[in-house]
Design an enzyme around this catalytic site. Structure first.
Site, mmCIF file in Angstrom:
data_model
loop_
_atom_site.group_PDB
_atom_site.id
_atom_site.type_symbol
_atom_site.label_atom_id
_atom_site.label_comp_id
_atom_site.label_asym_id
_atom_site.label_seq_id
_atom_site.Cartn_x
_atom_site.Cartn_y
_atom_site.Cartn_z
ATOM 1 N N SER A 151 26.690 55.336 49.374
ATOM 2 C CA SER A 151 27.730 54.450 49.135
ATOM 3 C C SER A 151 28.089 54.246 47.721
ATOM 4 C CB SER A 151 27.569 52.835 50.049
ATOM 5 O OG SER A 151 28.588 52.452 50.183
ATOM 6 N N ASP B 208 30.603 56.500 60.422
ATOM 7 C CA ASP B 208 30.750 55.442 59.504
ATOM 8 C C ASP B 208 31.916 54.666 59.870
ATOM 9 O OD1 ASP B 208 30.890 54.049 57.002
ATOM 10 O OD2 ASP B 208 29.821 55.809 56.095
ATOM 11 N N HIS C 79 27.171 53.294 58.605
ATOM 12 C CA HIS C 79 27.067 53.273 57.291
ATOM 13 C C HIS C 79 25.814 53.018 56.737
ATOM 14 C CE1 HIS C 79 28.830 52.900 53.289
ATOM 15 N NE2 HIS C 79 28.283 51.920 52.977
HETATM 16 N N1 LIG Z 1 26.946 44.921 52.613
HETATM 17 C C1 LIG Z 1 28.000 44.594 51.627
HETATM 18 C C2 LIG Z 1 29.258 45.548 52.105
HETATM 19 C C3 LIG Z 1 28.844 47.061 51.945
HETATM 20 O O1 LIG Z 1 28.066 47.434 51.538
HETATM 21 C C4 LIG Z 1 30.187 47.876 52.125
HETATM 22 C C5 LIG Z 1 31.427 47.262 52.695
HETATM 23 C C6 LIG Z 1 32.366 48.341 52.683
HETATM 24 C C7 LIG Z 1 32.449 49.637 52.196
HETATM 25 C C8 LIG Z 1 31.189 49.930 51.322
HETATM 26 C C9 LIG Z 1 30.224 49.105 51.405
HETATM 27 N N2 LIG Z 1 29.248 49.330 50.433
HETATM 28 C C10 LIG Z 1 28.921 50.630 49.441
HETATM 29 O O2 LIG Z 1 28.264 50.423 48.789
HETATM 30 C C11 LIG Z 1 28.661 43.438 51.312
HETATM 31 O O3 LIG Z 1 27.898 42.522 52.081
HETATM 32 O O4 LIG Z 1 29.496 43.084 50.695
#
Ligand SMILES: N[C@@H](CC(=O)c1ccccc1NC=O)C(=O)O
Length: 532
Positions: A375, A469, A507
């Protein structure tokens, strides 16, 4: 004849009555005779059928039915003849043969079965012997200034946090060195509060951080040697939690630092001319989520240690970096006074470069490594080779990796925001991490890189996306691979650029369950070792 039917002899017409009864009796007798003949005929008919059926091959028996009125459950009485009590097997002793022979058969030649106490003593002796050998190995590797093991008994490898709420925590290989780097003034994050290693009372004597954004020590500096706190073990189970390395200790003043990293060495690495590859993992979590940290690599790490056949991978590291604010986190909101939770680009990439630099200085693997990111960790992995932040990172520059594996990565910040314009959370975390200027967003996006120029030694770029995802769309991966293939230098790139689509895996499932992440890492390592 019933008494009432007998004519009374004193009646005048008793003779007539008797005569009438006689006639009636005769007609009854006739009727009885007729029915007897009928019964005989029926009987003969039955007999005939019976004989017929005896001749025929038809099933003569009634079909079995469950509602047979006489059916009863047959339960034979169990008679235990004789049995010795089941021996209690101590954990780890299951390989001992169990003897269930009669006592009479036990000849004097039979070996004396060790008592639990004897077995415990024997295990302790073996542990001490192993510990002595590890001490020698450590002495050889890190010199006499290397700190001694933390206690007299053997140190322990950090067991990945078993079943800590998320996914499968597989069992690890039982050999290796876990080196968890953490400055004494660190603070735990929400996950580490649940971790057994967090209870460690162990502290190193000097107060400096193990890797610092501005760190530029020379390979032989006393800093590195002094800080080479290694945890050695050949066992995952430990009864002494104080021997666990500190992953996120809390400092006395409550301040935090995320300048920590995990190192796992399957075996002591040769200092000179290292041959095998290192795998360095950068976690995701939208640059802000304290629940996704370097520990998220544990499930995949354990699987890779189990699978590794040819010892292609000589070292693993998983790094933490400072996070951007997350005030609305449900259990661990960031505080505005916490420097580790108020990072803004380029802090994240600076920390990543500093961690890689630290590892290269310490272990000397140079460019022989695969940088893996999930990510936003994949964003950081490709930013590492974009060459835009190494001058500002305070170190003298890292050797760029042979390979990058980006999993579920974010590569174009503006596109992902626009694709999720209905979900303001994307705008929020991107703004918190990169500020409001979209020019900076573009400059920070890996899709704006010129990799033929900035990453000339790159051999492999593997971009992985899962169709399941739910947070990052496939377009991010396809845009990234297009960028990688574009090539700006005019020369044909020697780099292998691959887009790999997974059918399944949400994801966070990719790292949480470990198997998908481990599989794609193994694939990347295989491709890289073929290429080198
Ligand atoms: N768990 C994260 C959300 C997250 O990880 C995320 C959400 C949308 C698209 C990508 C993500 N993470 C990328 O590192 C949060 O709570 O902000």
């Amino acid at each position: 004849m019933s008494k009432e039917n007998i004519p009374d002899a004193w009646d005048d017409d008793w003779e007539t009555q008797v005569d009438q009864q006689g006639e009636q009796a005769t007609s009854n007798e006739r009727a009885a005779k007729a029915s007897k003949a009928e019964r005989l005929a029926k009987h003969a008919e039955l007999n005939r059928k019976l004989w017929d059926s005896a001749e025929s091959t038809d099933n003569f028996f009634l079909d079995a039915k469950n509602d047979v009125p006489l059916k009863t459950e047959f339960k034979p009485a169990v008679k235990v003849l004789s049995r010795k009590p089941t021996p209690k097997i101590a954990p780890g002793m299951s390989q001992l043969a169990l003897d269930d022979e009669d006592d009479e058969n036990e000849g004097s030649s039979k070996k004396h079965a060790p008592s639990p106490e004897e077995l415990r003593l024997r295990a302790q002796r073996e542990r001490e012997e192993k510990q002595r050998r590890y001490e020698e190995a450590r002495e050889r590797l890190f010199g006499s200034s290397a700190p001694a093991s933390r206690t007299a008994s053997p140190g322990t490898l950090t067991p990945p946090k078993a079943g800590e709420g998320k996914g499968v925590r597989g069992k690890g290989k039982s050999r290796g060195i876990r080196d968890s780097k953490s400055p004494p003034e660190n603070t735990s994050n929400s996950r580490s509060k649940k971790s057994p290693i967090d209870n460690s009372t162990d502290r190193t004597s000097d107060g400096r951080q193990l890797y610092e954004p501005e760190y530029s020590a020379k390979p032989d500096s006393s800093f590195l040697q002094k800080r080479g706190v290694l945890q050695l073990s050949d066992s995952l189970s430990t009864s002494d939690e104080s021997q666990q390395p500190i992953r996120s200790p809390r400092g006395p003043d409550g301040s935090t630092s995320l300048h920590v990293l995990d190192v796992y060495l399957p075996r002591p690495p040769p200092r000179e001319d290292p041959r095998g590859l290192w795998v360095i993992y950068i976690h995701g979590g939208a640059w802000r989520d304290p629940d996704v940290s370097m520990e998220s690599f544990d499930p995949a790490l354990n699987l890779l240690l189990e699978w590794q056949q040819k010892d292609d991978i000589v070292g693993f590291a998983s790094i933490n970096y400072r996070l951007s604010p997350y005030h609305r986190h449900s259990t661990n909101p960031s505080s505005s006074s916490d420097p580790a939770r108020n990072a803004e680009h380029p802090d994240h990439i600076h920390d990543t470069l500093a961690a890689i630099y630290f590892l290269q200085q310490k272990y000397g693997f140079k460019e022989r490594y695969l940088l893996v990111g999930h990510s936003c960790g994949a964003t950081l992995a490709f930013q590492t080779v974009m060459g835009r932040w190494s001058q500002t990172s305070g170190n003298v520059g890292i050797a760029l990796p042979f390979g990058i594996l980006g999993v579920a990565g974010i590569y174009d910040l503006i596109r992902i925001r626009d694709n999720h314009c209905n979900a303001s959370v994307y705008q929020t975390f991107l703004e918190d991490a990169f500020g409001k200027s979209e020019g900076i967003w573009t400059e920070a996006s890996p899709t704006s890189g010129d990799y033929d120029k900035s990453w000339p030694n790159g051999k492999l770029a593997l971009v992985v996306h899962s169709l399941e995802d739910e947070l990052v769309e496939e377009e991010q991966a396809t845009l990234m691979v297009q960028t990688l293939r574009r090539g700006g230098s005019g020369e044909e790139s020697k780099r292998l650029n691959i887009l790999h689509i997974l059918e399944t895996g949400k994801h966070d499932e990719i790292w949480d369950r470990g198997i998908l992440l481990a599989t794609v890492i193994a694939k990347a390592v295989g491709l890289l070792t073929l290429k080198s």
